[in-house]
Design a protein around this motif. Sequence first.
Motif, PDB file in Angstrom:
ATOM      1  N   ASN A 104      -6.613  -7.331  -7.486  1.00  0.00           N
ATOM      2  CA  ASN A 104      -6.158  -7.639  -6.121  1.00  0.00           C
ATOM      3  C   ASN A 104      -7.076  -6.973  -5.080  1.00  0.00           C
ATOM      4  O   ASN A 104      -6.657  -6.240  -4.191  1.00  0.00           O
ATOM      5  N   GLN A 163      -4.425 -10.518  -2.259  1.00  0.00           N
ATOM      6  CA  GLN A 163      -2.983 -10.241  -2.234  1.00  0.00           C
ATOM      7  C   GLN A 163      -2.257 -11.065  -3.297  1.00  0.00           C
ATOM      8  O   GLN A 163      -1.409 -10.551  -4.030  1.00  0.00           O
ATOM      9  N   GLN A 164      -2.615 -12.334  -3.393  1.00  0.00           N
ATOM     10  CA  GLN A 164      -1.991 -13.222  -4.397  1.00  0.00           C
ATOM     11  C   GLN A 164      -2.318 -12.768  -5.820  1.00  0.00           C
ATOM     12  O   GLN A 164      -1.475 -12.858  -6.726  1.00  0.00           O
ATOM     13  N   ILE A 209       8.114 -10.148  -8.104  1.00  0.00           N
ATOM     14  CA  ILE A 209       8.045 -10.410  -6.659  1.00  0.00           C
ATOM     15  C   ILE A 209       8.367 -11.878  -6.417  1.00  0.00           C
ATOM     16  O   ILE A 209       7.627 -12.768  -6.836  1.00  0.00           O
ATOM     17  N   GLY A 247       1.984  -6.006  -1.336  1.00  0.00           N
ATOM     18  CA  GLY A 247       1.091  -7.062  -0.876  1.00  0.00           C
ATOM     19  C   GLY A 247      -0.155  -6.528  -0.204  1.00  0.00           C
ATOM     20  O   GLY A 247      -0.743  -7.185   0.667  1.00  0.00           O
ATOM     21  N   GLN A 263       2.798  -4.352  -5.113  1.00  0.00           N
ATOM     22  CA  GLN A 263       4.179  -4.647  -4.733  1.00  0.00           C
ATOM     23  C   GLN A 263       4.324  -4.810  -3.221  1.00  0.00           C
ATOM     24  O   GLN A 263       5.185  -5.560  -2.762  1.00  0.00           O
ATOM     25  N   ASN A 308       3.889  -9.872 -11.584  1.00  0.00           N
ATOM     26  CA  ASN A 308       4.825 -10.817 -12.208  1.00  0.00           C
ATOM     27  C   ASN A 308       4.478 -11.158 -13.653  1.00  0.00           C
ATOM     28  O   ASN A 308       5.375 -11.401 -14.463  1.00  0.00           O
ATOM     29  N   PHE A 346       8.095 -11.971  -0.867  1.00  0.00           N
ATOM     30  CA  PHE A 346       6.736 -12.103  -0.359  1.00  0.00           C
ATOM     31  C   PHE A 346       6.723 -12.489   1.123  1.00  0.00           C
ATOM     32  O   PHE A 346       5.925 -11.972   1.914  1.00  0.00           O
ATOM     33  N   ILE A 368       0.073  -9.967  -6.749  1.00  0.00           N
ATOM     34  CA  ILE A 368       1.425 -10.460  -7.054  1.00  0.00           C
ATOM     35  C   ILE A 368       1.458 -11.077  -8.447  1.00  0.00           C
ATOM     36  O   ILE A 368       2.416 -10.881  -9.209  1.00  0.00           O
TER      37      ILE A 368
END
Length: 416
Positions: free
Chosen positions: A321, A349-350, A188, A301, A299, A357, A193, A353
Amino acid sequence: MNQIQMLLVIGFVWPEPNSSAAGGRMLQLIAQFQQQGYAITFASPAMDSDYMVDLASLNVDKKSIALNCSSFDTFVKELNPTAVLFDRFMIEEQFGWRVAENCPDALRILDTEDLHCLRLARQKAFKTHRDFITADTLKEEVAKREIASILRCDLSLMISEFEMDLLKTTFKIDEKLLYYLPFLLDPISEKTFEKLPSFEERTDFIFIGNFLHEPNWNAVQYLKETIWPLLRKQLPGTNLHIYGAYPSQKVMQLHQPKEGFHIKGRAIDANEVVQNARIVLAPLRFGAGIKGKLIEAMQCGTPSITTTIGAESMQGNLLWNGFVTDDANKFTENAVQLYQDKKLWTAAQQNGIAIINQRYSKELFENDFALKIQFLRSNLSQHRLDNFFGAMLQHHTLTSTKYMSRWIETKNSKKD
């Protein structure tokens, strides 16, 4: 070896990436082999479906095959694949011996999807109100078939680290026969984002999952009977939208708009509906593998709340998350907190991600996977010599399954 590398995929069903995580997983594997230079033929005994992917558009040849029919022997011999990928152990049972007999030099790979014996053992433990222990998997009748299939193959692709460990410790499988290959995703980027809907632009809760999968149906019942009444009491006016392919009549009967509980059926665009939701709820009480719905949430968010089984093997040492809990009251409390607190929601949310990743980016796996396939092809004879139990099972399978299949074929021909 063939001059042109050819992969034959034998599918349990035709891939439906918009219906299940298994369909998306299959397309990821196809892309990996194409990147390694393989021409691909996808064969299946399943009926065509309205939602199957257009294989021709992916430059994949499509071939319908029959169970218990020697026409497959002619087909596979003429195709002469470099490697064969079996989609789940049931397909290897049906066609593995035919591949071994007609194309003995073809690399045989099993994509397990998830361990069926683990899922079934957990389901039985849940339904009989007792704690699951890993030794329960040894008692499952299907385990004998599933483990035999893993031993007969040259390599089994595992999507879950927990299941890798279970096979090595409980079933004593040689780790040379196993390869960890989770979902293979595009990372992502910052640009991707920035296009995601904001906290303020999102509303309501969502659950999404194929209803042919028993853990999903059980989770929806749990939401309807236990969690949603608690949650709606604290957040009146909110809604829970339930999406999933192949809903039965008993699923549709749970539709109660006045209670904010909406059964929507198949999502035309899963990404769109998940991106528009503020939170994914996934109270899975049994199951196996890693969960496509939770990957999809990350994916998109969208923070999620799930159980320890839902989050199993997914996050490594990274933060989830959202929240992970097995207690219905805590689950509700976490959902309310996450729904109302923008700062907490943004941090969750972060975290999602970061998980995508750092744990599922295809760049982390594709080179090593290609090297593994090349190594096995170059050292196949020794690899099989080292797998004596697999060779023994292959011998007895060729003897027993072959003649059972021939008997069925003869019986069917007499009916015609």
